[in-house]
Design an enzyme around this catalytic site. Structure first.
Site, PDB file in Angstrom:
ATOM      1  N   LEU A   1     -27.504 -46.391 -79.385  1.00  0.00           N
ATOM      2  CA  LEU A   1     -26.848 -45.088 -79.327  1.00  0.00           C
ATOM      3  C   LEU A   1     -27.679 -44.217 -78.393  1.00  0.00           C
ATOM      4  O   LEU A   1     -28.915 -44.276 -78.414  1.00  0.00           O
ATOM      5  CB  LEU A   1     -26.766 -44.431 -80.708  1.00  0.00           C
ATOM      6  CG  LEU A   1     -25.822 -45.050 -81.743  1.00  0.00           C
ATOM      7  CD1 LEU A   1     -25.923 -44.292 -83.062  1.00  0.00           C
ATOM      8  CD2 LEU A   1     -24.394 -45.078 -81.257  1.00  0.00           C
ATOM      9  N   ASP A   2     -27.001 -43.393 -77.600  1.00  0.00           N
ATOM     10  CA  ASP A   2     -27.714 -42.492 -76.699  1.00  0.00           C
ATOM     11  C   ASP A   2     -28.612 -41.538 -77.479  1.00  0.00           C
ATOM     12  O   ASP A   2     -28.380 -41.238 -78.653  1.00  0.00           O
ATOM     13  CB  ASP A   2     -26.723 -41.656 -75.882  1.00  0.00           C
ATOM     14  CG  ASP A   2     -26.034 -42.470 -74.796  1.00  0.00           C
ATOM     15  OD1 ASP A   2     -26.481 -43.589 -74.518  1.00  0.00           O
ATOM     16  OD2 ASP A   2     -25.046 -41.961 -74.234  1.00  0.00           O
ATOM     17  N   PHE A   3     -29.615 -41.031 -76.784  1.00  0.00           N
ATOM     18  CA  PHE A   3     -30.528 -40.024 -77.326  1.00  0.00           C
ATOM     19  C   PHE A   3     -29.772 -38.874 -77.985  1.00  0.00           C
ATOM     20  O   PHE A   3     -30.121 -38.420 -79.079  1.00  0.00           O
ATOM     21  CB  PHE A   3     -31.410 -39.511 -76.187  1.00  0.00           C
ATOM     22  CG  PHE A   3     -32.224 -38.296 -76.511  1.00  0.00           C
ATOM     23  CD1 PHE A   3     -33.374 -38.392 -77.279  1.00  0.00           C
ATOM     24  CD2 PHE A   3     -31.856 -37.048 -76.032  1.00  0.00           C
ATOM     25  CE1 PHE A   3     -34.140 -37.272 -77.569  1.00  0.00           C
ATOM     26  CE2 PHE A   3     -32.611 -35.916 -76.317  1.00  0.00           C
ATOM     27  CZ  PHE A   3     -33.760 -36.032 -77.089  1.00  0.00           C
TER      28      PHE A   3
ATOM     29  N   THR B   1     -26.620 -38.810 -79.087  1.00  0.00           N
ATOM     30  CA  THR B   1     -25.534 -39.200 -79.983  1.00  0.00           C
ATOM     31  C   THR B   1     -26.054 -39.446 -81.390  1.00  0.00           C
ATOM     32  O   THR B   1     -27.092 -40.078 -81.571  1.00  0.00           O
ATOM     33  CB  THR B   1     -24.847 -40.478 -79.462  1.00  0.00           C
ATOM     34  OG1 THR B   1     -24.413 -40.255 -78.117  1.00  0.00           O
ATOM     35  CG2 THR B   1     -23.650 -40.850 -80.326  1.00  0.00           C
TER      36      THR B   1
END
Length: 297
Positions: free
Chosen positions: A66-68, A70
């Protein structure tokens, strides 16, 4: 809205083989930088020191990314066998993921398929971004698909926004963020893909709501509580509902019944596809790299 800390790791599911946590917004999953103390990996070590595996680089086997910025459901395998089973599900595209998002503007179509190929942006000053095929500096674009369904219309800090459910059918870097931006509805608080203009919200409004991994004998199916509620964020003011979250999820989890009446419109910059693209050489290499990192060979 409280910031992440070592102590506030939220566990959604725990079995002998897997842990699913509700990842906080603005925290990395792991980091090789000594000065980055707040990561999901460090939270797990603090909460479950006995489960850390010294045979892995980070101590825990993260099944996906997961993105930073998100938040939401993030699955961690607790042994090599479990990691292998999860890997095969991801590799064979059997995993179902659904994200909640608030996007800028009022999306005028209740349901659509976003079908833009995505590649790396090589333009000066944008080398950490992705872009759609045909954009200046777009390198090596690969086919991507996202299903979008409108849930609610409303406003955020007085500006019109739409609450949507997003289902990625492929897994390219920043796929949901790029696809939403490509149709003129960037995600609220996405500083990067708003060209550094959307800086007022306290976070980017993208949340991994549903994760379903069809493991045998028992699938992992977890939802991470919806953070986009007026009771949690008074800046978000819903005004009209088009579809309930429960109904949208029911339609998402039901087996496909084929194309026909009611098929969602398709928005495509380059090509149109009726099924997810076959696995690319890059994806095969990445999966092989994951296997090596997990120590399964």
């Amino acid at each position: 809205m409280e910031p992440a800390s070592l102590e506030n790791l939220r566990v959604l599911y725990h079995s002998p083989d897997f842990i699913v946590v509700n990842k906080h917004w603005d925290i990395r999953i792991d980091s090789k930088m000594w000065y980055e103390k707040q990561t999901v990996q460090s939270q797990l070590r603090h909460r479950f020191p006995e489960l850390a595996d010294p045979g892995t680089y980070y101590g825990f086997r993260f099944c996906h990314q997961l993105d930073f910025s998100t938040s939401g459901a993030l699955c961690v395998a607790l042994n090599k066998a479990a990691a292998g089973k999860a890997y095969r599900c991801f590799k064979e595209r059997l995993v179902t993921k659904a994200y909640l998002a608030l996007v800028r503007g009022l999306v005028d179509c209740g349901r659509m398929t976003l079908d833009f190929s995505i590649g790396k942006n090589t333009s000066e000053g944008k080398t950490h971004m992705m872009c759609i095929a045909g954009a200046e500096g777009c390198e090596n674009p690969k086919p991507c698909q996202t299903e979008l369904q409108v849930l609610e219309y409303g406003s955020y800090s007085g500006d019109p926004v739409t609450k949507v459910l997003l289902q990625p059918l492929t897994g390219r870097t920043h796929q949901l963020r790029v696809h939403c931006s490509a149709i003129g509805h960037p995600i609220v608080g996405d500083f990067t893909y708003s060209l550094r203009t959307d800086s007022a919200p306290y976070r980017m409004m993208l949340h991994a709501y549903l994760l379903r991994i069809p493991l045998d004998p028992e699938p992992v199916e977890v939802t991470a509580p919806d953070p986009f509620l007026p009771s949690l964020d008074p800046h978000w003011a819903p005004q009209s509902q088009l579809c309930t979250l429960e109904a949208a999820l029911l339609g998402l989890l039901q087996p496909a019944v084929g194309e026909g009446e009611g098929q969602s419109p398709r928005h495509s910059g380059i090509e149109k596809r009726k099924s997810p693209p076959v696995e690319t050489e890059e994806q095969i290499a990445q999966c092989q790299q994951w296997l090596c990192e997990w120590g399964m060979d």
